[in-house]
Design a protein around this motif. Sequence first.
Motif, PDB file in Angstrom:
ATOM      1  N   THR A  72      10.194  -0.721 -45.513  1.00 12.62           N
ATOM      2  CA  THR A  72      11.269  -1.559 -45.388  1.00 12.62           C
ATOM      3  C   THR A  72      10.858  -3.008 -46.078  1.00 12.62           C
ATOM      4  O   THR A  72      11.255  -3.597 -46.711  1.00 12.62           O
ATOM      5  N   THR A 132      14.321  -8.035 -32.293  1.00 14.65           N
ATOM      6  CA  THR A 132      13.866  -8.109 -33.618  1.00 14.65           C
ATOM      7  C   THR A 132      13.706  -9.219 -34.298  1.00 14.65           C
ATOM      8  O   THR A 132      13.014  -9.556 -35.185  1.00 14.65           O
ATOM      9  N   LEU A 152      16.361  -4.997 -39.099  1.00 18.26           N
ATOM     10  CA  LEU A 152      15.762  -3.852 -38.788  1.00 18.26           C
ATOM     11  C   LEU A 152      16.422  -2.953 -37.709  1.00 18.26           C
ATOM     12  O   LEU A 152      16.934  -3.762 -36.626  1.00 18.26           O
ATOM     13  N   ASP A 153      16.448  -1.689 -37.454  1.00 19.07           N
ATOM     14  CA  ASP A 153      17.016  -0.987 -36.457  1.00 19.07           C
ATOM     15  C   ASP A 153      16.122  -1.449 -35.005  1.00 19.07           C
ATOM     16  O   ASP A 153      14.808  -0.872 -35.230  1.00 19.07           O
ATOM     17  N   LYS A 154      16.682  -1.861 -33.954  1.00  8.97           N
ATOM     18  CA  LYS A 154      15.847  -2.115 -32.925  1.00  8.97           C
ATOM     19  C   LYS A 154      15.141  -0.651 -32.203  1.00  8.97           C
ATOM     20  O   LYS A 154      13.945  -0.782 -31.970  1.00  8.97           O
ATOM     21  N   TRP A 155      15.777   0.242 -32.064  1.00 11.18           N
ATOM     22  CA  TRP A 155      15.003   1.398 -31.657  1.00 11.18           C
ATOM     23  C   TRP A 155      13.999   2.006 -32.486  1.00 11.18           C
ATOM     24  O   TRP A 155      13.128   2.506 -32.042  1.00 11.18           O
ATOM     25  N   SER A 156      14.047   1.783 -34.037  1.00 13.13           N
ATOM     26  CA  SER A 156      13.094   2.203 -35.035  1.00 13.13           C
ATOM     27  C   SER A 156      11.865   1.207 -34.467  1.00 13.13           C
ATOM     28  O   SER A 156      10.649   1.988 -34.550  1.00 13.13           O
TER      29      SER A 156
END
Length: 464
Positions: free
Chosen positions: A420, A258, A210-214
């Motif tokens: 996701t 993450t 997953l995207d860290k900032w998300s």
Amino acid sequence: MKCKLCGAVYEEDNLYFCIGCGAMLKNPSTGEIVRENRVDDFEEENIAAENITQEETAVQEHNTTDEAPEILPEPEPPLIPEPELISEPPLIPEPELISEPTEKKETVFSSEQAEEKPLREPVKETPKEELFIEREREKTAANDNVQPVHQEQPSVVQPPEKSAKIGFGRLLGASAVALLSGILLTVVSLLFSLKLGFTGTNLHNIAEGLDKWSIINARLNGMSLSDNLYYETDFDKASHGFADKTEFALYLAGTDFTGFCADKLEAYADYIIDGVGDEPTVTENEIVDFFKNNHDRGTEIFGYEMQTADYNAIRSSLAENETSEKLSVGKIGWEIKFRLENIGYILSYVAIGIITALAIVLMIWINIILNGKGRYVLGYFGNIFTWSGLIVLLAAVGVSAGAALGYTITGSFICYLSSTLLLPTALYAACIGAILLAAGLIIKKVKSSIKVKEKIYKAAGKVN
């Protein structure tokens, strides 16, 4: 032998009637030959042989001496069937009796009886057994010629099968059972998709990518995830004011945050779905150890090197805010009013098998209610599979696309995780839904073909 009327030639001399024109060739009651209707091929040869035999006999009698005159035996009277015996039904002869007429026929043509009897007497001596056998042969030949006609009649005359109509009450009951069966089939398809896709390994692999900032900016309880963790740990106090919320978010983005979340998510999934391990939670020590492992990154971002006392302060703040208890499975289930442990029972193969068996039993009931009428049964089965597959497909699209759209609009962390983490489940659901939909369409096609055949049979029956 030859028939005078139609000219038919036969090798058999004992025929009573001509097969070609039906003329009487031999009287059945007296056994006499009807000379007006038949001609014997060997009649002239028999007369010549009789004359030669008479001349030889006369010469032999003239040359013999007169000392002892020869006494000739009296000829046996011909076997003429008596009138009263003809009316009696003949008996079936044994195999050895069939050869007797040939022996008697040879004695008839001896030289002694040729002087006393005319040429037609051997025909008169045909025994009753031979007459009966000839009649049985004619009956058998007639039956053999007629039997194939009777065998072909059913295929030609057989009318098309008429399908009995089903009453409205039966159709209504079958519709109710079909609705319940379709619901169960949809439920079992979704549960099986969750069982295949919602596993600890799948969730770990997805969460790790997953995207860290998300994740850091995901909204949770009105704040971002990083802000929630910042206040739960009281990080501002532990860092002596060197770290603010923005710097703390940069700090988390520079760590393997993450991977830490993926490990904990796998533990949660294994416990909830498969019942593996103890009840998981995020303890104070695990959070503090995470910070210690990223000590160098914090010194770089904050410009302050945290000490052991600072980490102990973070541990105390987490304990005061009951962070570990809030993140436990039991506490989460209490807040949502549902025990998460029950998900494991629902997604177990035993539960899925029971629901599948119930759906099959309901389909069998539909067949019983409709009296096994193929066209009606296939129609209901086609609707069950078609609508179930369509609903499962829509659910798969809704989980993946709908959750992603919800996250885009609201920025909710739950919507982001749903779009996701449930992606494998959506893929399995799409495959299962497509299979059910294809099966339903095939069944409907078969039902339509049966209906068309019935119409053709009805039209053929009306024409016939």
